[in-house]
Design a protein around this motif. Sequence first.
Motif, mmCIF file in Angstrom:
data_model
loop_
_atom_site.group_PDB
_atom_site.id
_atom_site.type_symbol
_atom_site.label_atom_id
_atom_site.label_comp_id
_atom_site.label_asym_id
_atom_site.label_seq_id
_atom_site.Cartn_x
_atom_site.Cartn_y
_atom_site.Cartn_z
ATOM 1 N N SER A 31 0.736 -1.076 0.111
ATOM 2 C CA SER A 31 0.012 -0.067 -0.001
ATOM 3 C C SER A 31 0.954 1.210 0.041
ATOM 4 O O SER A 31 0.482 2.412 -0.889
ATOM 5 C CB SER A 31 -0.952 -0.028 1.293
ATOM 6 N N LYS A 32 1.994 1.256 0.936
ATOM 7 C CA LYS A 32 2.898 2.547 0.940
ATOM 8 C C LYS A 32 3.453 2.776 -0.378
ATOM 9 O O LYS A 32 3.572 3.838 -0.894
ATOM 10 C CB LYS A 32 3.753 2.400 2.044
ATOM 11 N N ALA A 33 4.004 1.408 -0.994
ATOM 12 C CA ALA A 33 4.591 1.669 -2.290
ATOM 13 C C ALA A 33 3.692 2.439 -3.423
ATOM 14 O O ALA A 33 3.989 3.411 -4.156
ATOM 15 C CB ALA A 33 5.014 0.448 -2.984
ATOM 16 N N ILE A 34 2.305 1.748 -3.422
ATOM 17 C CA ILE A 34 1.651 2.538 -4.495
ATOM 18 C C ILE A 34 1.226 3.771 -4.169
ATOM 19 O O ILE A 34 1.258 4.782 -4.721
ATOM 20 C CB ILE A 34 0.270 1.612 -4.519
ATOM 21 N N ALA A 35 0.935 4.096 -2.672
ATOM 22 C CA ALA A 35 0.644 5.446 -2.102
ATOM 23 C C ALA A 35 1.722 6.419 -2.829
ATOM 24 O O ALA A 35 1.304 7.747 -3.089
ATOM 25 C CB ALA A 35 0.548 5.231 -0.625
ATOM 26 N N ILE A 36 3.100 5.994 -2.643
ATOM 27 C CA ILE A 36 4.079 6.782 -2.964
ATOM 28 C C ILE A 36 4.178 7.229 -4.376
ATOM 29 O O ILE A 36 4.201 8.387 -4.896
ATOM 30 C CB ILE A 36 5.665 6.632 -2.472
ATOM 31 N N GLU A 37 3.969 6.240 -4.943
ATOM 32 C CA GLU A 37 3.820 6.330 -6.397
ATOM 33 C C GLU A 37 2.630 7.225 -6.834
ATOM 34 O O GLU A 37 3.019 8.194 -7.739
ATOM 35 C CB GLU A 37 3.648 4.957 -7.261
#
Length: 724
Positions: free
Chosen positions: A597-603
């Motif tokens: 979730s964090k990786a996608i949120a940052i992207e």
Amino acid sequence: MSSAARVAAIRSIANKSPHAIEARSTNVPELFGANVFGLEQMRTCLPESAYQALKLCMEQGQHLSPDLADLVANEMKQWAIKRGATHFTHWFQPMTGSTAEKHDSFVDFENDKVVMEFSGKALIKGEPDASSFPSGGLRATFEARGYTAWDPTSPAFIRETQNGATLCIPTAFCSWTGEALDEKTPLLRSSEALNASALKLLRLLGDERVTHVYPTLGCEQEYFLIDRELYVLRPDLVTTGRTLFGAKPPKGQELEDHYFGSIPRRVLSFMQDVEQELWKLGVPVKTRHNEVAPSQYELAPIFERTTIASDHNMLTMEVLKQVGQRHGFYCTMHEKPYAGINGSGKHNNFSLSTGTGENLLEPGKSPEENMRFIVILAAVLRAVDEYSDLLRASIAHAGNDHRLGANEAPPAILSIYLGDQLTEVMEGIISGQKGTSRKGGTMKLGVSSLPDLPRDATDRNRTSPFAFTGNKFEFRAVGSSQSPTKPMTVLNTIMADSLDYLVTEIESRMSKGLETAVNEVIAEVFSKHQRIVFNGNGYSEEWHAEAKRRGLPNVPNAVDALACLNSKKNIDLFSRMNVLSPAEADSRMNIQFEAYSKAIAIEGQCALSIARTMILPAAQKTQRDVADSLSSAKTHGFAIEKQSERLRDMTMRIEALVTCLDDLADVFDSAESHVGSEFDHAKVYRDKVVPAMDRLRVEADQLETMTDDEYWPLPKYRELLFLH
Ligand code: ADP
Ligand code: MG
């Protein structure tokens, strides 16, 4: 914003020459391991009895006594100080996917005078504040303490900069209640489980000689290089390691001229520097070459014991990044830095070795070796088929979703490539003929020999996620950026389980004699698990249909793949093998959902900001220029129909971009505020945010092809890929 910075970077790159290594050494044997406090160093400085005791710790994981720890710490300190070290650090792998370190100097006071101090206690145990590392709910924040413990199986080493040196001590990281908070501990536990199971099997087959079995690993590491001057102009690369935008360049990899092509000089100099650094650290790097995509490269070491090889791979990734900086490059290990061009993987080659260095996946020449090989092969087939969900989960993360299941090497369906001859042997065993080799000779297990198996690269199937390559297996679906630890922990564990299964089955039929018992069991195992064997093209439509028919799972995204980590079958397996407790397994799954979730949120955030502040303004400026130009043309009475059409088209694209931007922002807000489990959260990011980002990208990439180059601030694919 304009393209001025981009153009300046391009001009500067045109004049760059290779960066020379400051202190180059041509004496590799002398250089190799110079910064490692390994057995060699210990032999020279420790008393013989202490050396022997430590050797047992390092080779067989035995406990280190406090006295011995003091002795080793003192020698280690003197060795390190002689090499310029002023600090030491416990070097560990928390569940962030990278390594962590907290440095302490040797400085201490003794009678008001500064001395350089390093105790056995400081060597074997450290107490970093654990509250800021992911624990997936294992450790309440008020019990924030964790500790690191020296893993004597992996030698200490020194990292240098121009300004100093630090002694790094590879450690495991646990909570005070004994739960693993890192990647290394489960790997060590799984290696022990594998050792115990493999020894049981060898004993059963009559081998009384071997005292220790360990897994081996050789990681082929792919990476991309980008000139730093262009990299710093791409906020997406800086923040996420991949490009979130970028229109297809006129030339990609279609000419197939990069693979094994001549290595550009600046790149070769970088590689040579990397190799010198890694040799000093005792990492046995062996090969270097261009990979398939433009500006993509690969490096591979000679294989080692898995626990050491995985530390060495983590070090390799660090060194690639750091040395890259020195040479004016940004080195990205991201699985998919560019759309439309091959991504990067990490091929994990693995096998089992005896303490005396015999490879247990070597088909061998003698009947005994053949039998052992076939039994272990059967164990691999059973392991991969029975636990393909776990293997899939071990390589699941946001970055790898761009490769697996996205029409790129390899597919998300796990299958094993055996090659024609070995497949025939397997089929022969199943049909009870005891195998008829292609060359016509008959093979009866334990009596005559296996056919010679081809080992050259030409015969290999490049599309298989899990391929037998002569005397080892190659797990190719591992992501280039991930630590090899997770997949190797799973492999060790499922192999241990399968070996146990085979041992139990063979033992229960021993009244029929060993050979008959073995033959029966492997025929059954091959028969039950042959569905996992596939030698054809893994990308083809037919294979997807065929795999479905065979009942093989096809899980194209990380979120679904990770969900199997707390199935009863898998939780039981990890507990039975003493690799992860149920609480540890569950927490790891949640950490990975969160990481996704964090990786996608940052992207998502990064894409929003680039589109709003860089792409939209550039496109609008072009739109305004064109509109102005058309107005004046019109006042002169010229025909401007075609141009008006263009302007209309561009304006519609800009409208669409703004719509997509608003849409992404909305989706994003709802994802952020979504209440639910980590799993639910991850699903929202996957199902809502990822598609919204993809839609935004389509419009942005179209606008890149329409916008005045002078206004376009982001270095373009043709520049990122081909300038260095
Ligand atoms: P390729 O043609 O795939 O490059 P290589 O023989 O060069 O094949 O092997 C690639 C990697 O596999 C290297 O890192 C090599 O050391 C490793 N390897 C070879 N034998 C083993 C083994 N028995 N166990 C683990 N890795 C191995
Ligand atoms: Mg290979």
